[in-house]
Design a protein around this motif. Sequence first.
Motif, short mmCIF file in Angstrom:
data_model
loop_
_atom_site.label_atom_id
_atom_site.label_comp_id
_atom_site.label_asym_id
_atom_site.label_seq_id
_atom_site.Cartn_x
_atom_site.Cartn_y
_atom_site.Cartn_z
N MET A 44 52.01 87.26 33.47
CA MET A 44 51.77 88.54 32.85
C MET A 44 51.49 88.08 31.26
O MET A 44 52.05 87.34 30.83
N PRO A 45 50.53 88.89 30.58
CA PRO A 45 50.58 88.61 29.11
C PRO A 45 51.70 88.74 28.17
O PRO A 45 52.03 87.96 27.36
N LYS A 46 52.84 89.67 28.73
CA LYS A 46 54.01 89.77 27.89
C LYS A 46 54.89 88.58 28.09
O LYS A 46 55.79 88.00 27.21
N GLU A 47 54.91 87.92 29.60
CA GLU A 47 55.84 86.83 29.77
C GLU A 47 54.91 85.42 29.20
O GLU A 47 55.78 84.47 29.21
N ASN A 48 53.76 85.60 28.83
CA ASN A 48 52.96 84.68 28.64
C ASN A 48 53.04 84.58 27.05
O ASN A 48 52.27 85.49 26.17
N LEU A 50 49.84 102.32 37.13
CA LEU A 50 48.85 102.05 36.29
C LEU A 50 48.14 103.14 35.58
O LEU A 50 47.68 103.11 34.42
N ASP A 51 48.34 104.41 36.33
CA ASP A 51 47.75 105.56 35.88
C ASP A 51 48.52 106.15 34.53
O ASP A 51 48.12 106.55 33.71
N MET A 52 49.73 106.05 34.71
CA MET A 52 50.82 106.50 33.85
C MET A 52 51.34 105.84 32.91
O MET A 52 51.63 106.31 31.72
N ALA A 53 51.47 104.51 33.03
CA ALA A 53 52.25 103.88 32.26
C ALA A 53 51.28 103.50 30.80
O ALA A 53 50.21 103.22 30.94
N GLY A 54 52.19 103.12 29.81
CA GLY A 54 51.60 102.63 28.65
C GLY A 54 51.31 101.15 28.85
O GLY A 54 51.59 100.53 29.66
N GLU A 55 50.51 100.78 27.56
CA GLU A 55 50.20 99.40 27.61
C GLU A 55 51.37 98.58 27.52
O GLU A 55 51.42 97.30 28.09
N GLU A 56 52.57 98.56 26.98
CA GLU A 56 53.69 97.95 26.87
C GLU A 56 54.35 97.85 28.31
O GLU A 56 54.66 97.05 28.81
N ASP A 57 54.37 99.03 29.01
CA ASP A 57 54.83 99.00 30.24
C ASP A 57 54.00 98.14 31.25
O ASP A 57 54.70 97.66 31.98
N ILE A 58 52.75 98.28 31.11
CA ILE A 58 51.97 97.64 32.17
C ILE A 58 52.20 96.09 31.95
O ILE A 58 52.33 95.18 32.86
N LEU A 59 52.36 95.70 30.56
CA LEU A 59 52.69 94.27 30.17
C LEU A 59 53.93 93.67 30.86
O LEU A 59 54.19 92.79 31.16
N GLU A 60 54.91 94.80 30.88
CA GLU A 60 56.17 94.45 31.57
C GLU A 60 56.12 94.18 33.20
O GLU A 60 57.00 93.47 33.68
N GLY A 61 55.20 94.94 33.55
CA GLY A 61 55.08 94.80 35.07
C GLY A 61 55.55 96.23 35.83
O GLY A 61 56.51 96.90 35.12
N HIS A 87 65.61 71.15 19.83
CA HIS A 87 66.31 72.41 20.73
C HIS A 87 66.13 71.91 22.33
O HIS A 87 65.41 72.24 23.13
N PHE A 88 67.35 71.32 22.74
CA PHE A 88 67.52 70.92 24.22
C PHE A 88 68.92 71.06 24.46
O PHE A 88 69.91 70.57 23.77
N PRO A 89 69.16 71.49 25.50
CA PRO A 89 68.39 71.95 26.68
C PRO A 89 67.91 73.48 26.21
O PRO A 89 68.33 74.09 25.55
N LEU A 90 66.55 73.91 26.83
CA LEU A 90 66.01 75.27 26.43
C LEU A 90 66.80 76.44 27.00
O LEU A 90 67.57 76.18 27.99
N PRO A 91 66.75 77.53 26.68
CA PRO A 91 67.70 78.81 26.78
C PRO A 91 66.91 78.97 28.58
O PRO A 91 65.84 78.65 28.77
N ASP A 92 67.79 79.26 29.17
CA ASP A 92 67.60 79.64 30.67
C ASP A 92 66.96 81.09 30.75
O ASP A 92 67.77 82.02 31.25
N SER A 93 65.61 80.89 30.29
CA SER A 93 64.90 82.23 30.21
C SER A 93 63.81 82.37 31.67
O SER A 93 63.24 81.18 31.65
N GLY A 94 63.75 83.28 32.41
CA GLY A 94 62.69 83.26 33.50
C GLY A 94 61.41 83.00 32.99
O GLY A 94 60.78 82.09 33.33
N PRO A 95 60.79 83.84 31.98
CA PRO A 95 59.45 83.58 31.55
C PRO A 95 59.19 82.23 31.14
O PRO A 95 57.89 81.52 31.19
#
Length: 1496
Positions: A886-890, A1225-1236, A1069-1077
């Motif tokens: 997803m663009p926000k995760e990227n 997809l009809d209702m959500a805003g751009e930020e919500d769509i980027l979040e999933g 900066h090692f180890p990197l933070p344990d972040s999913g994205p």
Amino acid sequence: MAEIVPADFADAAYDWPDDTAASASSSSSARPIMGSLTYGHDYEHGPEPFDSERYLTYGHDHEYRPQPFDSERLPITLSPEIQRFLRVANLIEREEPRVAYLCRFQAFAIAHKMDPNSIGRGVRQFKTSLLKRLEQDEVITGLRRKEGNDTRELKRVCHAYNDYITKNVGIIDVNNKEKMTKARRVAQVLFEVFKTLADAAVLQPATDRSFYVPYNILPLDPGGAQQAIMQLPEIKAAVMALHTTRVLPSLEDLQKDAASMDLFDFLQSFFRFQEGNVANQREHLLLLFANAYVRHNQKQTSVSKPGDAAIEELMKKFFKNYTNWCKFLGKKSNIRLPKAKQDAQQYKLLYIGLYLLIWGEAANLRFMPECLCYIFHHMAYELHGILTRPLSQTSEFIPAYGGGPESFLNNVVTPIYEVICYEAEKNKNGTAHHFTWRNYDDLNEYFWSPDCFQVGWPMRLNHDYFYKQPSQNCRHQPQVSDDAAELKKEKGDNDDEELGGSKEESREQKWLGKKNFVEIRSFWQIFRSFDRMWSFLILMLQAMIIMACHDLGSPFELFDKGIFEDVLSIFITSTILKLLRAIIDIAFTWKVRYTMDSSERIRHWLNLAVAAMWMIILPTCYAKSRKKYTCYSMQSGSWLKELCFSPYMIAVGIYMLSNAVQMVLFFVPAVSKYIEVSNCCTCTILSWWTKPKLFIGRGMQESQLSQLKYTLFWLLVLSSKFSFSYFFEIKPLITPTRQIMTIGVVYDWHELFPKVRSNAGAITAIWAPVIVVYFMDAQIWYSVFCTIFGGVYGILHHLGEIRTLGMLRSRFHSLPSAFNARIIPPSKKKQKGKREGYFNKQIGKVSGNEKSDVAKFAVVWNEIIHKLRLEDLISDREVDLMVMPMPKENPLGIVCWPVFLLANKLSTALSIAKDFVGKDESLYRKIRKDMNMYHAVRECFESMKFIIELLAVGNTEKRVISSILKEIGTSIEGSTVLKNFNLSCLPALRDKAVDLLELLLGGNENHRGRVVKVLQDIFELVTRDMMIHGDRILDILDTSQQKEHEYPYFSRGLEPELFVSVNGEDSVHFPLPDSGPLNEQIKRFYLLLTIKDAAVDVPFNLEARRRISFFATSLFMDMPSAPTVRSMLSFSVLTPHYMEDINFSMKELHSSQEEVSIFFYMQKMYPDEWTNFLERMGCGDVEELKHENGEEELRNWASFRGQTLSRTVRGMMYYREALKLQAFLDMAGEEDILEGCDASARENPALSAQLEALADLKFTYVVSCQMYGLQKSSGDPHAKDVLDLMIRYPSLRVAYIEEKEEIVAGKPKKTYSSVLVKAVNGLDQEIYRIKLPGTPKIGEGKPENQNHAIIFTRGEALQTIDMNQDNYLEEAMKMRNLLEEFHQEKGHRPPTILGLREHIFTGSVSSLAWFMSYQETSFVTIGQRLLANPLRVRFHYGHPDVFDRIFHITRGGISKASKTINLSEDVFADLCHWNLYLPVWPALPSTQWVGEGTRS
């Protein structure tokens, strides 16, 4: 209880009775109730002394250990009334044992009241068991009571639940919704118990309050007003419209107040419909109105005035058939509206509601649409009389058929049902002749004649229509009250003519019999059914033989007078064939000659007379006037030198006049339609001569253009067929035939033809195969042109754009734009920015609009991939290769495509670059030729840049990296990359990057030194080997060293000491933070660098490949634009189920058939899916899976690959998931769509609740489990499997037929009901119960099963799915596009059935399965498409088709159920509707097994 009810109870604003009188009661205030019942000698003297050892609910330590009482396996006669009390008792027993005891006691009291003599099946055993439990619990629960008496104890608990409900109302949360539902259920039961207890204690009665009313979709009780679906503007508008009762007369006998009364309460009060039917149709109309309202009112800002357009749309749909019926019979419609517009709206809703209530309670009469029109006609007349009569007379109104409870069922439905039942019994299981009994259609056809009004209103049961032989009785006699007869006596015999009240003298009844058609089993039906085809082929064969015998050299020679007259001799043959047809018609209708209409008898005999007359006239004229011509010379230069006539030719011309008229009318469809539908005497006579005057099938002509296309197609087919037959079959045989006939042969006495001298045997031998082929090859030529036209149609509509995985890879980058053009509503589209170049100042950046559009596609694509993983079609590794970040995760700021597209592209690019010689522009163009290579290079560059910048935290390291990146940017901008960099070192740099990523993925802090070493190697490789001017970076380091005197150790060997910690400060900066994205980004980069040729075969599973390719290609197909979810048509799915498997049990999986178990077979048939399943479960083999309690998952895995109901339910519930995703997809805003979707729903409960509400509003799934009630009462494991399905899918509804015995006048009587249930808090809960006039299974089982459950479906469209079918999420995404086809005017009328192709997914199992799979492609996909367009003659084919629901429920339903007549019930679905436009939609396949569908 502690989980729901707060510990601190406060006084609630609730009208409980004063407990002053209760304080004087004994410790067991339930004793008065007990004493009033006769339980037996032992219990009448009270319970025995307490003995702790005899109580099952206590241990030896006297600790209270309650055991639940079985609340599920109850006598079927008592279950609906007492089950809720027993369930609540089990639920609260641990916290409130005395209250649980009172609930069970209430259940016992109700059971004893319903069946005091224990006559019902299983009642005595149940009452004994429950009584024993009550004796055991009475004393000990009394000791654990927290208040002084039972009344106060019960009041305390009721207060607690009421407080909890008041406190949590309006809180939007999924978990809170479940707890609130449980609390309201318990509170409702406790209130009923308290009310009974208060009445027994002679207390002030409690104020009636409804805590919880079971509901299907809309919680219409006051407690459900805060739910999200009730807050939708369209629902508010519908509720407001139904509660507007200003036009209604006052109702003094209604027990509801004015605020809660609606139009359905008014109709129920006057016409005595069942409560379950009223509640069901109330919700039905509310949902229909709401969905129509939202389409006509897009702003949705004001709900004060519901849209008149929505109601008008429903009126047209519901009463189109009724108005046509009135016009056909010459009757005036009884739908009479007032002139005031504000009042007309309520009148329209009343008429629609009245029709729905009639239809909902009509049971098997739903197969007889004109019979329902007759009933509605009279009841609408009565309704109009109610609305217009003086107010003083309204409260005394009784319908014409009589009052009393269930009077509509008993006095209207049951008498007609009894006739149907009686006629079906005469069928004798298919052994009786068809002319001896009447089926549904025969009984319905009686209402196509004005004679039907002789039945009267109220219906005269002595009319011939209700005739039954006294010696034969139906299994259920009608229970008709005498109210109607008494009412008629009061009114007198002078009934209104409109009501069919003509006076009849008493006479003996007679059987009406069949009216229009009777089925006769005979081989002559082959000729009778296709007589036009046989006649045409025979006449053309004769004409071609004559032409071949004359040895025509030119087509113009055909007009030679002698040859032309010989060719015209075919009309003599035509008269013979017509005479044969007339004789067959009379023979086939001979058995019903006394019961059919006199006009039909006259028509048959006139046809015979006319055919016989012409058979005499034409041969006579031919014999006497042959070669007696009257000729006229033509103008010079004309190809026809003279025009000649003979008396025979003139006779033929007269004979062909009727055919000429029919041909003219065929090409002028407007005139022929007018003749068919007109009631003019002349038009009636003209249409009567060609066919009987029937109510259905009139005026179905298509447009003139459609007629021309139809004609052109058949001209091409037949001209090809006859040309081939003439030149390659018939003409070559003429010369050999002549030669054989001239050969003289002397036969001996023992030869086959001893006296024949023309060699007839030899001639027959050479002509017979040709004749057979001649009659058969028409189908071959049709198939050829069907393939040609189907292929052209596919090309024009962009079908099959992507057929292979390679084509998918090459066009994957265009999928987001195609997805947004097809699947995303036009109003939500945004203008896309152009893609930027590869090497420019804004490297790798894209516009916000493009990111948003790709994000919408990525949300859906990733959901599809995850569903494939849950179905075990792909592995975890393939998921990593196929998902789109997803663009926000990227964090790269670019569009990242799936790894499987980019696999090996980087290696190829590096191979090109390292040995490339030339200019930079040439290298750029070479890389950009392959878009996947271009994206791989761009993403790897950005990923490497991102990770290096993330790792480097030291100031020096940051400056060094910044300088290197600046150098690269300058070279790119100046197109001097090849000049300033040595690209031959790129493979070595790739290897170092792989080493670094492996360390980062490991995340082991002890490997910090190795990370530093790899970073130093990369730095040295770039500055020393790759950069031509790497000394510039070293100069930067020297300058930095001179300015930073605190780092004297940089004076020697600066380069190797980069990235090393200094003075305790980390430079890396090692180890990197344990972040999913972040982890996903690193993993993705690692895959891009390491995955090579293996990813070309991703996905490995063939089914996954097919599904993805089909979804991709369908995005390029021409289809209607998708509306928003809120504006789309609502729809339902209905699946009939009888006794088939729901889920495989472990015993069934390991049972052996021919020494092979189902489980072993599944493993061998789906080896890759089995491996993926074990990987998903984290187990190595079956034994480990069983050890981890994974047997249920194993059952599901096998069941999802078999012919089971669970597979079908899972597939159909994808519709709901797709709707929720599209609504997001009809209702959500751009930020919500980027979040999933999932993340946004978790963070925003209000959004999640609204998505659920919209899905409920638009989609309903009903499974008609015919035997569920019997299975549940008998403890069949299938019932538990059905309940598990309802728990797994909360929106699933199950309809079943309940058969039970009721005690009437002390005798058991078997009754039947249609019941709808859903899962609530892990148990099934009854929603609606509608009593039936008798067993619903009169005709074929499957359509009867569908018919009883169709009243519980919702929406404007209906898809009928067999339980051997499946569905996919990606195809469900296109459902709203498909439903838009109902709005497409592609002719004189919109379509009423949408055809869907099927995919046989067992094609690889056997050769038969392979053949059936290709047969589906040929016949269903291509053949049905051709029948729909251009021929426009397609009828309903199979169950994936989608019906216009309102159209079909007003015209007899979605299938036909006549015993032995409609064996293939789905094919007959539209035969009583006769709407010929049924387009085939190729983009939404529904899968099914290769075998025949299951039948209930």
